[in-house]
Design an enzyme around this catalytic site. Structure first.
Site, mmCIF file in Angstrom:
data_model
loop_
_atom_site.group_PDB
_atom_site.id
_atom_site.type_symbol
_atom_site.label_atom_id
_atom_site.label_comp_id
_atom_site.label_asym_id
_atom_site.label_seq_id
_atom_site.Cartn_x
_atom_site.Cartn_y
_atom_site.Cartn_z
ATOM 1 N N ASP A 130 7.283 0.293 -6.108
ATOM 2 C CA ASP A 130 8.003 -0.411 -4.907
ATOM 3 C C ASP A 130 7.717 -1.680 -5.190
ATOM 4 O O ASP A 130 6.256 -2.069 -5.402
ATOM 5 C CB ASP A 130 7.427 0.270 -3.676
ATOM 6 C CG ASP A 130 8.083 1.515 -3.353
ATOM 7 O OD1 ASP A 130 8.789 1.985 -4.071
ATOM 8 O OD2 ASP A 130 8.070 1.689 -2.022
ATOM 9 N N HIS A 179 1.602 0.307 -0.595
ATOM 10 C CA HIS A 179 2.226 -1.164 -0.545
ATOM 11 C C HIS A 179 0.570 -1.982 -0.444
ATOM 12 O O HIS A 179 -0.110 -1.667 0.585
ATOM 13 C CB HIS A 179 3.041 -1.633 0.596
ATOM 14 C CG HIS A 179 4.366 -0.868 0.221
ATOM 15 N ND1 HIS A 179 5.318 -0.828 1.005
ATOM 16 C CD2 HIS A 179 4.781 -0.154 -0.673
ATOM 17 C CE1 HIS A 179 6.559 -0.110 0.672
ATOM 18 N NE2 HIS A 179 6.154 0.400 -0.621
ATOM 19 N N ASP A 181 0.495 -4.937 0.697
ATOM 20 C CA ASP A 181 0.453 -6.397 1.545
ATOM 21 C C ASP A 181 -0.192 -6.214 2.969
ATOM 22 O O ASP A 181 -0.179 -7.029 3.828
ATOM 23 C CB ASP A 181 1.611 -7.001 1.481
ATOM 24 C CG ASP A 181 2.939 -6.066 1.837
ATOM 25 O OD1 ASP A 181 2.623 -4.709 1.986
ATOM 26 O OD2 ASP A 181 4.146 -6.389 1.998
ATOM 27 N N ARG A 198 -11.094 -1.686 2.873
ATOM 28 C CA ARG A 198 -10.331 -1.359 1.766
ATOM 29 C C ARG A 198 -10.707 -2.339 0.603
ATOM 30 O O ARG A 198 -9.777 -2.805 0.138
ATOM 31 C CB ARG A 198 -8.825 -1.289 1.781
ATOM 32 C CG ARG A 198 -8.330 -0.448 2.946
ATOM 33 C CD ARG A 198 -6.922 -0.643 2.952
ATOM 34 N NE ARG A 198 -6.290 0.134 4.259
ATOM 35 C CZ ARG A 198 -4.987 -0.123 4.747
ATOM 36 N NH1 ARG A 198 -4.178 -0.928 4.092
ATOM 37 N NH2 ARG A 198 -4.618 0.515 5.787
ATOM 38 N N SER A 232 3.147 2.089 9.623
ATOM 39 C CA SER A 232 2.058 1.282 8.961
ATOM 40 C C SER A 232 0.795 1.536 9.987
ATOM 41 O O SER A 232 0.966 1.764 11.259
ATOM 42 C CB SER A 232 2.361 -0.006 8.768
ATOM 43 O OG SER A 232 3.378 -0.174 7.861
ATOM 44 N N SER A 233 -0.526 0.949 9.392
ATOM 45 C CA SER A 233 -1.698 0.866 10.244
ATOM 46 C C SER A 233 -1.692 -0.321 10.834
ATOM 47 O O SER A 233 -1.032 -1.119 10.805
ATOM 48 C CB SER A 233 -2.689 0.931 9.289
ATOM 49 O OG SER A 233 -2.898 -0.016 8.651
ATOM 50 N N CYS A 285 6.310 -7.676 4.641
ATOM 51 C CA CYS A 285 7.419 -6.687 4.505
ATOM 52 C C CYS A 285 8.759 -6.949 4.524
ATOM 53 O O CYS A 285 9.684 -6.546 3.822
ATOM 54 C CB CYS A 285 7.046 -5.479 5.373
ATOM 55 S SG CYS A 285 5.264 -4.704 5.482
#
Ligand code: NVA
Length: 303
Positions: A130, A179, A181, A198, A232-233, A285
């Site tokens: 992606d 992803h 970003d 992370r 998403s988080s 995004c």
């Protein structure tokens, strides 16, 4: 924009942004269940003169490229140097996914171990990537190996972008690595913010550190949970859109992220977007660069 001359050119994530595609949510729907379900935009990646359609790795996004085609046609007609490329469409049979990988029975600890071991929901059946797993740093492309991009996809990018150096990275603290970003965000030349849950492993930091780049922990998100229906988080807080190396758009409610970027010397433009998170993510995004002023540069001469 209709009479304006369009040029397709964007080598990195921070040069002055002059033309950008902003996604709209018309016609969107909740995707049907599938083995590696998630859904986000964008799906294209561009370099000078080239817009490459990514393979995509979710079945619900297989036809997404069609939404971009009218725009790409316009760019192709306007810019004689534009090249419209498309990576091989994957078959996305069951062989692409590990069965029951996303089962609720698997606890977070096990998921973190799997990410550490680079054991993801997608297999190596065929190249998958992606665009949102790829960051452009001039001659270098940094690609997250995770759920949505496999090693074959990274290898495909290496073979395609022969004049670039393609680096695979992974972030062991992310139980659902989808992803790059909301994990690793370049702000300007020499500066990256990294999600503190992370962190990029020591070995993989060398490329940046040896070339004088600073990787700082990003600020905490302002929210304890994502809005309803968001895939998403809360770390969409760091899904910012850099307009140039002094100016950055941050979601309006993300006051800690805004404060940090302000302290790092950026002018912060607050943009209200949280209500749109359910339709595919944050500011980065929902946008795709078409033209950033600037040329191809080597930011990492020491490899
Ligand atoms: N998968 C990331 C979002 C990427 C835009 C997260 O949920 O944090």
């Amino acid at each position: 924009m209709s009479n304006e001359k369009i040029i397709v050119n964007s080598w990195n994530e921070w040069d002055p942004l002059k033309h950008v595609i902003v996604g709209k949510a018309d016609g969107t729907c909740i995707p049907a269940p599938e083995p590696a379900l998630d859904a986000k935009v964008p799906e294209d990646s561009d370099m000078r003169g080239e817009i490459l359609e990514a393979t995509m790795s979710y079945r619900c996004r297989w036809f997404e490229y069609l939404c971009y085609r009218p725009l790409l046609k316009k760019y192709y007609n306007s810019d004689p140097n534009m090249r419209h490329e498309s990576a091989p469409k994957p078959r996305l049979t069951d062989a692409d996914y590990r069965k029951d990988y996303l089962s609720d029975k698997i606890g977070i600890q096990k998921r973190l171990e799997w990410t550490e071991k680079k054991y993801f929901v997608t297999t190596e059946e065929e190249p998958l990537f992606d665009a949102a797993d790829v960051l452009r740093f001039g001659k270098d492309l940094v690609v997250q190996h995770g759920f949505t991009t496999n090693l074959k996809g990274i290898d495909w990018l290496k073979r395609h972008y022969k004049d670039h150096r393609v680096h695979a990275v992974n972030f062991p603290g992310d139980p659902y690595p989808i992803h790059i970003d909301a994990t690793f965000t370049p702000i300007k030349e020499g500066l990256i913010i990294n999600n503190p849950q992370r962190r990029l492993p020591k070995e993989q930091r060398k490329l940046f550190e040896n070339n004088g780049w600073e990787i700082v922990d990003s600020a905490q998100p302002a929210h304890n949970e994502p809005p309803p229906l968001c895939y998403s988080s809360t770390w969409l807080s760091m899904n910012v859109l850099v307009l140039d190396s002094k100016t950055v758009c941050v979601e309006k409610s993300e006051i800690y992220q805004a404060e940090q970027l302000d302290k790092l010397g950026m002018e912060v433009l607050p943009i209200e977007l949280r209500d749109a998170y359910a339709f595919g993510g944050g500011l980065h995004c929902c946008t795709a660069d078409v033209y950033r002023e600037g040329e191809l540069k080597d930011y990492f001469p020491k490899q």
